[in-house]
Design a protein around this motif. Structure first.
Motif, mmCIF file in Angstrom:
data_model
loop_
_atom_site.group_PDB
_atom_site.id
_atom_site.type_symbol
_atom_site.label_atom_id
_atom_site.label_comp_id
_atom_site.label_asym_id
_atom_site.label_seq_id
_atom_site.Cartn_x
_atom_site.Cartn_y
_atom_site.Cartn_z
ATOM 1 N N GLY A 1 29.220 49.804 37.149
ATOM 2 C CA GLY A 1 28.426 50.514 38.141
ATOM 3 C C GLY A 1 28.896 50.389 39.574
ATOM 4 O O GLY A 1 28.310 50.984 40.468
ATOM 5 N N ARG A 2 29.967 49.631 39.838
ATOM 6 C CA ARG A 2 30.516 49.500 41.193
ATOM 7 C C ARG A 2 31.857 50.217 41.245
ATOM 8 O O ARG A 2 32.648 50.141 40.296
ATOM 9 C CB ARG A 2 30.719 48.038 41.600
ATOM 10 C CG ARG A 2 29.477 47.182 41.638
ATOM 11 C CD ARG A 2 28.356 47.673 42.492
ATOM 12 N NE ARG A 2 28.699 47.970 43.870
ATOM 13 C CZ ARG A 2 27.900 48.653 44.689
ATOM 14 N NH1 ARG A 2 26.727 49.104 44.271
ATOM 15 N NH2 ARG A 2 28.272 48.883 45.931
ATOM 16 N N VAL A 3 32.144 50.877 42.357
ATOM 17 C CA VAL A 3 33.396 51.598 42.536
ATOM 18 C C VAL A 3 34.269 50.802 43.512
ATOM 19 O O VAL A 3 33.808 50.408 44.581
ATOM 20 C CB VAL A 3 33.145 53.024 43.087
ATOM 21 C CG1 VAL A 3 34.457 53.739 43.347
ATOM 22 C CG2 VAL A 3 32.272 53.812 42.118
ATOM 23 N N PHE A 4 35.519 50.581 43.120
ATOM 24 C CA PHE A 4 36.450 49.794 43.927
ATOM 25 C C PHE A 4 37.675 50.620 44.295
ATOM 26 O O PHE A 4 38.183 51.396 43.490
ATOM 27 C CB PHE A 4 36.896 48.537 43.174
ATOM 28 C CG PHE A 4 35.776 47.586 42.900
ATOM 29 C CD1 PHE A 4 35.353 46.682 43.865
ATOM 30 C CD2 PHE A 4 35.120 47.611 41.680
ATOM 31 C CE1 PHE A 4 34.308 45.813 43.618
ATOM 32 C CE2 PHE A 4 34.077 46.743 41.423
ATOM 33 C CZ PHE A 4 33.662 45.842 42.391
ATOM 34 N N ASN A 5 38.147 50.416 45.525
ATOM 35 C CA ASN A 5 39.374 51.052 46.009
ATOM 36 C C ASN A 5 40.511 50.037 45.820
ATOM 37 O O ASN A 5 40.580 49.037 46.518
ATOM 38 C CB ASN A 5 39.230 51.434 47.480
ATOM 39 C CG ASN A 5 40.402 52.238 47.987
ATOM 40 O OD1 ASN A 5 41.431 52.331 47.351
ATOM 41 N ND2 ASN A 5 40.238 52.811 49.169
ATOM 42 N N VAL A 6 41.398 50.311 44.873
ATOM 43 C CA VAL A 6 42.456 49.373 44.517
ATOM 44 C C VAL A 6 43.826 49.818 45.041
ATOM 45 O O VAL A 6 44.859 49.422 44.508
ATOM 46 C CB VAL A 6 42.500 49.141 42.982
ATOM 47 C CG1 VAL A 6 41.207 48.507 42.502
ATOM 48 C CG2 VAL A 6 42.773 50.433 42.232
ATOM 49 N N LYS B 1 38.697 40.871 45.686
ATOM 50 C CA LYS B 1 40.040 41.336 46.024
ATOM 51 C C LYS B 1 40.094 42.735 46.638
ATOM 52 O O LYS B 1 40.953 43.013 47.471
ATOM 53 C CB LYS B 1 40.922 41.295 44.776
ATOM 54 C CG LYS B 1 42.353 41.653 45.078
ATOM 55 C CD LYS B 1 43.299 41.287 43.984
ATOM 56 C CE LYS B 1 44.697 41.682 44.417
ATOM 57 N NZ LYS B 1 45.723 41.134 43.630
ATOM 58 N N TYR B 2 39.203 43.629 46.241
ATOM 59 C CA TYR B 2 39.303 45.033 46.643
ATOM 60 C C TYR B 2 38.067 45.490 47.411
ATOM 61 O O TYR B 2 37.028 44.852 47.376
ATOM 62 C CB TYR B 2 39.511 45.918 45.409
ATOM 63 C CG TYR B 2 40.755 45.569 44.634
ATOM 64 C CD1 TYR B 2 42.013 45.782 45.185
ATOM 65 C CD2 TYR B 2 40.679 45.017 43.368
ATOM 66 C CE1 TYR B 2 43.161 45.457 44.481
ATOM 67 C CE2 TYR B 2 41.826 44.689 42.654
ATOM 68 C CZ TYR B 2 43.069 44.911 43.226
ATOM 69 O OH TYR B 2 44.200 44.593 42.529
ATOM 70 N N ASP B 3 38.212 46.641 48.073
ATOM 71 C CA ASP B 3 37.109 47.217 48.838
ATOM 72 C C ASP B 3 36.092 47.832 47.889
ATOM 73 O O ASP B 3 36.437 48.626 47.014
ATOM 74 C CB ASP B 3 37.629 48.308 49.781
ATOM 75 C CG ASP B 3 38.597 47.774 50.825
ATOM 76 O OD1 ASP B 3 38.471 46.585 51.185
ATOM 77 O OD2 ASP B 3 39.470 48.524 51.279
#
Length: 171
Positions: A96-101, A159-161
């Protein structure tokens, strides 16, 4: 010269040792030292200039890759950020969380080891520790799979946004 006078003041016999051969050697050493210092200063200036250019390039890249945090991401929106476009961020969702990798483009971008995770919900693949969706039996995640998924989510969080929430998590 002043060096000879200084040495003679320290020890009277020192003046005899400071003949023209020694003076020439000292002058040569001073020239070499001065040249070395000039070259080192020039090198430092060039290194600073190169570092400044690199820092500017990185800041510009970070600005281009930035995605504002928002809630309600849809899966079809994530597909546009699958890592195939080198000038676009890379997004993936976990629980359910979106990360910018994007900082790990070498892993999640085109040709990367984990490119299958990019542009979609990676929850089940990470929980099942599989990069092939065909291996997912569709059954609810087991306790151990949920624990694996939670550990991945914690890792990505540090680690990621975090770009916000996914509208419908796959768990």
């Amino acid at each position: 010269s002043s060096i000879v006078a200084t040495l003679e003041s320290l020890h009277p016999a020192a003046g005899c040792l400071m003949n023209s051969s020694w003076q020439q050697r000292l002058k040569g050493a001073a020239v070499v030292l001065a040249a070395y210092l000039i070259v080192m200063e020039a090198k430092q200036m060039i290194d600073d200039w190169i570092m400044e250019k690199e820092m500017k390039r990185r800041k510009e890249l970070a600005l281009r890759m930035h995605i504002d945090k928002r809630d309600g991401w849809r899966l079809d929106e994530l597909k546009a950020y699958d890592g195939k476009d080198p000038d676009s961020p890379i997004l993936l969702a976990i629980d359910g969380r979106v990360f910018n990798v994007w900082r790990s483009r070498h892993l999640y971008g085109a040709g990367g080891s984990y490119e299958e995770l990019a542009g979609g919900d990676a929850t089940r693949m990470l929980a099942k520790q599989s990069l092939e969706t065909e291996q997912d039996d569709g059954q609810p995640l087991t306790e151990s799979e949920l624990e694996v998924m939670t550990n991945w989510k914690e890792y990505f969080t540090t680690k990621y946004d975090d770009c916000g929430s996914l509208m419908q998590p796959v768990c």
